[in-house]
Design a protein around this motif. Structure first.
Motif, PDB file in Angstrom:
ATOM      1  N   SER A   1     -42.133 -27.208 -39.723  1.00  0.00           N
ATOM      2  CA  SER A   1     -42.058 -27.166 -38.269  1.00  0.00           C
ATOM      3  C   SER A   1     -43.256 -26.427 -37.695  1.00  0.00           C
ATOM      4  CB  SER A   1     -40.752 -26.498 -37.853  1.00  0.00           C
ATOM      5  OG  SER A   1     -40.616 -25.267 -38.472  1.00  0.00           O
ATOM      6  N   PRO A   2     -43.385 -26.366 -36.385  1.00  0.00           N
ATOM      7  CA  PRO A   2     -44.552 -25.718 -35.752  1.00  0.00           C
ATOM      8  C   PRO A   2     -44.680 -24.249 -36.126  1.00  0.00           C
ATOM      9  CG  PRO A   2     -43.368 -27.083 -34.177  1.00  0.00           C
ATOM     10  CD  PRO A   2     -42.520 -27.040 -35.406  1.00  0.00           C
ATOM     11  N   SER A   3     -45.776 -23.666 -35.666  1.00  0.00           N
ATOM     12  CA  SER A   3     -46.129 -22.296 -36.034  1.00  0.00           C
ATOM     13  C   SER A   3     -45.105 -21.283 -35.560  1.00  0.00           C
ATOM     14  CB  SER A   3     -47.504 -21.924 -35.480  1.00  0.00           C
ATOM     15  OG  SER A   3     -47.512 -22.041 -34.065  1.00  0.00           O
ATOM     16  N   SER A   4     -44.250 -21.620 -34.589  1.00  0.00           N
ATOM     17  CA  SER A   4     -43.253 -20.678 -34.128  1.00  0.00           C
ATOM     18  C   SER A   4     -42.250 -20.341 -35.214  1.00  0.00           C
ATOM     19  CB  SER A   4     -42.502 -21.237 -32.910  1.00  0.00           C
ATOM     20  OG  SER A   4     -41.845 -22.452 -33.257  1.00  0.00           O
ATOM     21  N   GLN A   5     -42.167 -21.194 -36.240  1.00  0.00           N
ATOM     22  CA  GLN A   5     -41.250 -20.936 -37.336  1.00  0.00           C
ATOM     23  C   GLN A   5     -41.840 -19.985 -38.369  1.00  0.00           C
ATOM     24  OE1 GLN A   5     -37.996 -22.017 -37.804  1.00  0.00           O
ATOM     25  NE2 GLN A   5     -38.220 -22.577 -35.669  1.00  0.00           N
ATOM     26  N   ARG A   6     -43.104 -19.679 -38.224  1.00  0.00           N
ATOM     27  CA  ARG A   6     -43.743 -18.804 -39.221  1.00  0.00           C
ATOM     28  C   ARG A   6     -43.580 -17.347 -38.821  1.00  0.00           C
ATOM     29  NH1 ARG A   6     -47.485 -22.482 -41.953  1.00  0.00           N
ATOM     30  NH2 ARG A   6     -48.504 -20.707 -42.929  1.00  0.00           N
ATOM     31  N   MET A   7     -44.084 -16.488 -39.683  1.00  0.00           N
ATOM     32  CA  MET A   7     -44.034 -15.065 -39.399  1.00  0.00           C
ATOM     33  C   MET A   7     -45.026 -14.713 -38.311  1.00  0.00           C
ATOM     34  SD  MET A   7     -41.804 -13.258 -41.285  1.00  0.00           S
ATOM     35  CE  MET A   7     -40.649 -14.468 -40.690  1.00  0.00           C
TER      36      MET A   7
ATOM     37  N   ILE B   1     -42.276  -7.970 -44.604  1.00  0.00           N
ATOM     38  CA  ILE B   1     -42.178  -8.618 -45.914  1.00  0.00           C
ATOM     39  C   ILE B   1     -40.732  -8.962 -46.246  1.00  0.00           C
ATOM     40  CG2 ILE B   1     -42.492  -8.236 -48.393  1.00  0.00           C
ATOM     41  CD1 ILE B   1     -45.029  -6.632 -47.605  1.00  0.00           C
ATOM     42  N   VAL B   2     -39.807  -8.062 -45.935  1.00  0.00           N
ATOM     43  CA  VAL B   2     -38.399  -8.366 -46.169  1.00  0.00           C
ATOM     44  C   VAL B   2     -37.971  -9.579 -45.357  1.00  0.00           C
ATOM     45  CG1 VAL B   2     -36.038  -7.528 -45.784  1.00  0.00           C
ATOM     46  CG2 VAL B   2     -37.722  -6.056 -46.883  1.00  0.00           C
ATOM     47  N   ARG B   3     -38.399  -9.630 -44.099  1.00  0.00           N
ATOM     48  CA  ARG B   3     -38.053 -10.783 -43.275  1.00  0.00           C
ATOM     49  C   ARG B   3     -38.610 -12.066 -43.886  1.00  0.00           C
ATOM     50  NH1 ARG B   3     -37.273 -10.885 -37.848  1.00  0.00           N
ATOM     51  NH2 ARG B   3     -37.430 -13.132 -38.272  1.00  0.00           N
ATOM     52  N   PHE B   4     -39.839 -12.020 -44.375  1.00  0.00           N
ATOM     53  CA  PHE B   4     -40.423 -13.214 -45.004  1.00  0.00           C
ATOM     54  C   PHE B   4     -39.590 -13.647 -46.196  1.00  0.00           C
ATOM     55  CE2 PHE B   4     -42.959 -15.492 -48.019  1.00  0.00           C
ATOM     56  CZ  PHE B   4     -43.798 -16.309 -47.274  1.00  0.00           C
ATOM     57  N   LEU B   5     -39.270 -12.705 -47.084  1.00  0.00           N
ATOM     58  CA  LEU B   5     -38.546 -13.031 -48.308  1.00  0.00           C
ATOM     59  C   LEU B   5     -37.138 -13.536 -48.014  1.00  0.00           C
ATOM     60  CD1 LEU B   5     -39.616  -9.934 -50.444  1.00  0.00           C
ATOM     61  CD2 LEU B   5     -40.404 -12.293 -50.752  1.00  0.00           C
ATOM     62  N   ALA B   6     -36.537 -13.041 -46.938  1.00  0.00           N
ATOM     63  CA  ALA B   6     -35.185 -13.471 -46.592  1.00  0.00           C
ATOM     64  C   ALA B   6     -35.188 -14.783 -45.815  1.00  0.00           C
ATOM     65  CB  ALA B   6     -34.483 -12.381 -45.777  1.00  0.00           C
ATOM     66  N   ASP B   7     -36.180 -14.979 -44.949  1.00  0.00           N
ATOM     67  CA  ASP B   7     -36.191 -16.153 -44.080  1.00  0.00           C
ATOM     68  C   ASP B   7     -36.638 -17.430 -44.787  1.00  0.00           C
ATOM     69  OD1 ASP B   7     -35.306 -14.730 -41.915  1.00  0.00           O
ATOM     70  OD2 ASP B   7     -37.251 -14.540 -40.944  1.00  0.00           O
ATOM     71  N   PHE B   8     -37.485 -17.287 -45.803  1.00  0.00           N
ATOM     72  CA  PHE B   8     -38.081 -18.470 -46.420  1.00  0.00           C
ATOM     73  C   PHE B   8     -37.698 -18.579 -47.893  1.00  0.00           C
ATOM     74  CE2 PHE B   8     -41.070 -17.319 -42.977  1.00  0.00           C
ATOM     75  CZ  PHE B   8     -40.915 -18.458 -42.197  1.00  0.00           C
ATOM     76  N   GLU B   9     -37.327 -19.767 -48.283  1.00  0.00           N
ATOM     77  CA  GLU B   9     -36.991 -20.017 -49.684  1.00  0.00           C
ATOM     78  C   GLU B   9     -38.267 -20.120 -50.509  1.00  0.00           C
ATOM     79  OE1 GLU B   9     -34.700 -23.557 -49.869  1.00  0.00           O
ATOM     80  OE2 GLU B   9     -32.906 -22.666 -48.985  1.00  0.00           O
ATOM     81  N   PRO B  10     -38.287 -19.501 -51.706  1.00  0.00           N
ATOM     82  CA  PRO B  10     -39.451 -19.657 -52.573  1.00  0.00           C
ATOM     83  C   PRO B  10     -39.492 -21.090 -53.129  1.00  0.00           C
ATOM     84  CG  PRO B  10     -37.737 -18.325 -53.620  1.00  0.00           C
ATOM     85  CD  PRO B  10     -37.249 -18.641 -52.245  1.00  0.00           C
ATOM     86  N   PRO B  11     -40.618 -21.449 -53.778  1.00  0.00           N
ATOM     87  CA  PRO B  11     -41.629 -20.563 -54.367  1.00  0.00           C
ATOM     88  C   PRO B  11     -42.763 -20.202 -53.411  1.00  0.00           C
ATOM     89  CG  PRO B  11     -42.015 -22.819 -55.053  1.00  0.00           C
ATOM     90  CD  PRO B  11     -40.756 -22.838 -54.246  1.00  0.00           C
ATOM     91  N   TYR B  12     -43.328 -19.010 -53.638  1.00  0.00           N
ATOM     92  CA  TYR B  12     -44.537 -18.567 -52.966  1.00  0.00           C
ATOM     93  C   TYR B  12     -45.119 -17.406 -53.753  1.00  0.00           C
ATOM     94  CZ  TYR B  12     -40.458 -16.418 -50.666  1.00  0.00           C
ATOM     95  OH  TYR B  12     -39.232 -15.878 -50.395  1.00  0.00           O
TER      96      TYR B  12
ATOM     97  N   ALA C   1     -47.803 -13.708 -53.792  1.00  0.00           N
ATOM     98  CA  ALA C   1     -48.146 -12.513 -53.030  1.00  0.00           C
ATOM     99  C   ALA C   1     -49.247 -12.792 -52.023  1.00  0.00           C
ATOM    100  CB  ALA C   1     -48.565 -11.388 -53.978  1.00  0.00           C
ATOM    101  N   THR C   2     -50.213 -13.644 -52.372  1.00  0.00           N
ATOM    102  CA  THR C   2     -51.315 -13.944 -51.455  1.00  0.00           C
ATOM    103  C   THR C   2     -50.802 -14.587 -50.172  1.00  0.00           C
ATOM    104  OG1 THR C   2     -51.637 -16.008 -52.690  1.00  0.00           O
ATOM    105  CG2 THR C   2     -53.082 -14.155 -53.231  1.00  0.00           C
ATOM    106  N   GLU C   3     -49.819 -15.467 -50.290  1.00  0.00           N
ATOM    107  CA  GLU C   3     -49.255 -16.114 -49.105  1.00  0.00           C
ATOM    108  C   GLU C   3     -48.472 -15.113 -48.253  1.00  0.00           C
ATOM    109  OE1 GLU C   3     -47.850 -20.417 -50.260  1.00  0.00           O
ATOM    110  OE2 GLU C   3     -47.619 -19.087 -51.997  1.00  0.00           O
ATOM    111  N   ILE C   4     -47.746 -14.216 -48.903  1.00  0.00           N
ATOM    112  CA  ILE C   4     -46.986 -13.203 -48.168  1.00  0.00           C
ATOM    113  C   ILE C   4     -47.929 -12.278 -47.419  1.00  0.00           C
ATOM    114  CG2 ILE C   4     -45.403 -11.273 -48.401  1.00  0.00           C
ATOM    115  CD1 ILE C   4     -44.252 -12.663 -50.876  1.00  0.00           C
ATOM    116  N   ALA C   5     -48.998 -11.846 -48.079  1.00  0.00           N
ATOM    117  CA  ALA C   5     -49.963 -10.959 -47.445  1.00  0.00           C
ATOM    118  C   ALA C   5     -50.602 -11.635 -46.235  1.00  0.00           C
ATOM    119  CB  ALA C   5     -51.027 -10.536 -48.453  1.00  0.00           C
TER     120      ALA C   5
END
Length: 380
Positions: free
Chosen positions: A374-380, A163-174, A176-180
């Motif tokens: 970008s492609p899925s490799s950029q996602r978590m 979750i920390v990596r998600f919050l740091a790597d991606f700019e909001p808005p988003y 909780a459902t998307e993070i989960a």
């Protein structure tokens, strides 16, 4: 944060005892309000008079007691209290007391000109007349809760790391459902953690949408709960021809290989060149024989002594997400590199600080808007 099982009155009494101990037996610390005369809380819980030895000059101190003080509460309450006190001709000093105060909470209180004292020994308080200056360090982490007490989620463990990596790597808005969904953590757990991060001013929300993240603060907070060498079992190796030869061999294997990524000093210098030397550190898959398999491919020998190459069995696959290619060699994401460096041995924390400075100056290449185009490799 910890929860205080007693009342504000109990907390004030403990704080007064601590003050008396810090000042010494020749000082007088007297309450002009007592537990019997305190009314329902408005702005403070007690008024103290503090008198030095052999002097008639004393100072008045207002005490505000909080069973659970967070940066968000400090921002909301203490600023208002100080504003009200500032309207008086000779405002008394303010002392905030709590069972425990995190570093971020201490910073918020200090920024608002409030003294503080917690029961673990974190104290920063001063008055000019009579001259008093007390500054001590206590616990840096919240004391353990009792088994019967409420259980707070923390930034420790793989779920929180993702979750920390998600919050740091991606700019909001988003939300909780998307993070989960992206991190594989349950929505109730994510929601609880986000609530605590909001209390710590590490995120900001409008309604249910996260609109602001303190990515640097999040990385630092995660690093405080993590240890690079304790949470990833490691195997030391020696390269007969040196670390640079290892990198050339890895580069020759081609981009089709996965399950390996560089972290530590070599990766830090690729972003913020500052020092030389240090071990070549690789994350590899957590299988029991994985380090030996990679050692054979890279021409390395096991070492129980002075290893110049370290294989870390990854505690979680998050370390391989959003890897970047540097001269044909996979490196961990910059945010993972910072967490590893701040929690690593030797010069690694200083190297991580240099990386942080570089990332703060230019977020464009590494921090992207959500959802990524970008492609899925950029996602978590």
């Amino acid at each position: 944060m910890i929860e205080w099982d007693g009342s504000e009155n109990d907390l004030v009494s403990r704080a007064v005892q601590a003050l008396r101990s810090l000042l010494g037996e020749d000082w007088q610390v007297a309450e002009t309000t007592t537990p019997d005369t305190r009314t329902q809380r408005s702005f403070f819980d007690a008024r103290l008079t503090i008198t030095p030895p052999d002097s008639g000059r004393y100072t008045e101190v207002l005490v505000a007691a909080y069973r659970n003080m967070t940066p968000r509460v400090a921002q909301r309450d203490v600023g208002l209290i100080q504003e009200i006190l500032g309207q008086t001709s000779s405002p008394p000093a303010l002392l905030v007391v709590a069972p425990w105060l995190s570093r971020r909470t201490q910073d918020e209180l200090r920024a608002r000109g409030a003294g503080y004292l917690d029961l673990t020994g974190n104290v920063d308080w001063s008055v000019s007349v009579p001259a008093i200056r007390i500054f001590t360090h206590g616990a840096t982490n919240a004391p353990r809760q009792s088994a019967a007490g409420p259980k707070n989620v923390t930034l420790a463990g793989p779920r929180a790391g993702r979750i920390v990596r998600f919050l740091a790597d991606f700019e909001p808005p988003y939300r909780a459902t998307e993070i989960a969904e992206e991190t594989g953590a349950s929505l109730p757990w994510v929601s609880r953690l986000l609530g605590q991060l909001e209390d710590q001013l590490l995120i900001g929300r409008e309604g249910r949408t996260i609109v602001r993240t303190d990515w640097e603060g999040l990385l630092r907070a995660r690093a405080e709960t993590y240890s690079l060498l304790r949470h990833n079992s490691f195997v030391g190796m020696v390269s007969p021809t040196g670390p640079e030869a290892v990198l050339r061999t890895l580069r020759g294997l081609g981009p089709q290989d996965s399950g390996i990524a560089i972290t530590g000093p070599f990766a830090a210098r690729a972003i913020a060149p500052s020092t030389s030397g240090g071990q070549l550190m690789f994350y590899v898959d957590a299988g029991p024989h994985t380090p030996d398999s990679w050692a054979e491919r890279l021409g390395l020998l096991r070492s129980d002594g002075d290893a110049d190459v370290l294989f870390l069995r990854a505690h979680d696959d998050i370390v391989f997400r959003r890897v970047r290619q540097v001269d044909g060699v996979p490196h961990v994401a910059p945010t993972q590199l910072v967490i590893d460096g701040l929690s690593g041995p030797g010069r690694m924390p200083a190297e991580a600080e240099a990386v942080l400075k570089h990332l703060a100056a230019d977020t464009g290449p590494w921090r992207i808007p959500w959802p990524p185009a970008s492609p899925s490799s950029q996602r978590m």
